[in-house]
Write an enzyme that holds these catalytic residues in place. Structure first.
Site, PDB file in Angstrom:
ATOM      1  CD  GLN A 103      -2.860   1.262   2.309  1.00  0.00           C
ATOM      2  OE1 GLN A 103      -2.373   1.538   3.396  1.00  0.00           O
ATOM      3  NE2 GLN A 103      -4.154   1.079   2.136  1.00  0.00           N
ATOM      4  CE1 TYR A 184      -3.123   8.905   7.851  1.00  0.00           C
ATOM      5  CE2 TYR A 184      -4.333   7.047   6.945  1.00  0.00           C
ATOM      6  CZ  TYR A 184      -3.710   7.677   8.004  1.00  0.00           C
ATOM      7  OH  TYR A 184      -3.688   7.056   9.244  1.00  0.00           O
ATOM      8  NE  ARG A 231      -8.627  -0.011   2.912  1.00  0.00           N
ATOM      9  CZ  ARG A 231      -8.605  -0.155   4.227  1.00  0.00           C
ATOM     10  NH1 ARG A 231      -7.861   0.652   4.970  1.00  0.00           N
ATOM     11  NH2 ARG A 231      -9.285  -1.104   4.824  1.00  0.00           N
ATOM     12  N   GLY A 314      -9.510  -7.043   8.751  1.00  0.00           N
ATOM     13  CA  GLY A 314      -8.396  -6.395   9.415  1.00  0.00           C
ATOM     14  C   GLY A 314      -8.042  -7.054  10.724  1.00  0.00           C
TER      15      GLY A 314
END
Length: 359
Positions: A103, A184, A231, A314
């Site tokens: 990622q 982000y 994502r 997760g």
């Protein structure tokens, strides 16, 4: 749910040009275990090796530059040492028959001068501060007002993502996921609550997707579209994230992404407010990985209904390195220990027992 009911979830899958062992994806999970120089260590190698039973592993976010770093002990993908550390990870996962994507990450405003080179301010699309605090070498500190990126700086950040992809390829990854979620930098460009620019990167939803578009185009030049995912988190509302019309914004992003033949979009379905994720999936038109509190039964239903093409897990993978086997056998899962999510070295990281170890 019994073993016989998990016909799709644990059966082979295809994503892009990759054949996967099952429809279960290990979601990216920041664990703050990187070593000196923010490079993966042998313990990180073991952590991912243990979880190679996943159809696809997506690594924790890895900063594409020193500027992209936000948290202590998160791995990067921009130095020789980091590339070499990740190469040990990919070799270990491939030896177990697994598939693994890196990622690519830039945190934007969610950083602090104490973790930036030369104590520089974090950057963002606009000079808007996030609420809250961040761990630094001097302890918890409030987020500071970021510096808005100048127009002529943006191509350099895009180039950092491309270089990150090139480095990931050198490290042996099967592909990469572009982190456009969770508040982000790319997410900051997408949402009008954090992007008040008046140039070609701000204003309309089309303009706000431009940075993501340029990052995607730069990365697929390296890996090819079928080895690149993105994502997104349309209603994620931590870190003061907001948008006046998330459905319109993210449908616009999905339609833009649909033109490239990407491997998938990976969508965090958690957050505040109503949102039609089926419509988002329709706008994209390609493979859709669903994420957000799924258990085996809910995941199987999503696959059978067509609401998802794969499902990512997760915390369940964090605490259960043999999660696929546990789902296949319909047995209880280990409980995760939140106190060790970001600290503890091997404890809460590589010491969760498998079924064989529990006998």
């Amino acid at each position: 749910m019994t073993t016989s009911n998990l016909n799709l979830l644990t059966s082979p899958a295809q994503i892009g040009t990759l054949s996967l062992k099952n429809h279960m994806v290990m979601a990216p999970l920041t664990r703050s275990r990187a070593g000196e120089g923010d490079a993966p260590t042998p313990t990180v190698v073991e952590y991912y090796r243990q979880r190679a039973g996943a159809g696809l592993i997506i690594t924790e976010g890895s900063q594409v530059s020193a500027q992209g770093k936000g948290y202590m002990r998160t791995p990067g993908i921009f130095t020789t040492e980091q590339i070499e550390g990740w190469k040990q990870v990919t070799d270990a996962v491939h030896a177990e028959g697994g598939r693994i994507f890196l990622q690519l990450w830039h945190v934007g405003r969610l950083s602090h001068p104490l973790v930036q080179l030369n104590n520089e301010l974090p950057v963002a699309p606009s000079a808007i501060k996030a609420d809250g605090e961040i761990y630094t070498p001097e302890g918890l500190k409030p987020y500071e007002l970021p510096r808005a990126l100048n127009l002529d700086e943006i191509p350099g950040v895009v180039a950092d993502f491309r270089q990150g992809a090139e480095n990931a390829k050198r490290a042996g990854f099967d592909g990469v996921e572009i982190h456009g979620a969770n508040g982000y930098l790319i997410d900051q460009f997408l949402r009008d609550g954090t992007n008040t620019r008046t140039d070609s990167y701000g204003g309309s939803a089309e303009n706000r997707t431009r940075f993501l578009k340029e990052v995607v185009e730069s990365v697929i030049e390296v890996f090819g579209a079928s080895r690149v995912g993105v994502r997104l988190s349309p209603i994620f509302n931590y870190f003061s994230m907001s948008d006046s019309d998330p459905q319109a914004t993210f449908n616009c992003a999905a339609k833009m992404l649909s033109r490239y033949g990407l491997a998938y979009i990976h969508v965090v379905e958690l957050g505040a407010g109503p949102f039609d994720f089926k419509d988002l999936k329709r706008c994209f038109g390609g493979s859709y990985i669903a994420n957000g509190g799924y258990d085996a039964e809910r995941a199987e239903k999503a696959l059978n209904s067509g609401d998802a093409d794969l499902v990512s897990f997760g915390t369940a993978f964090l605490a259960n390195p043999d999660l696929v086997e546990r789902f296949q056998r319909g047995v209880a899962l280990n409980e995760a220990d939140p106190a060790t999510f970001y600290q503890g070295e091997e404890r809460g990281y590589t010491d969760y027992p498998t079924l064989a170890q529990s006998r």
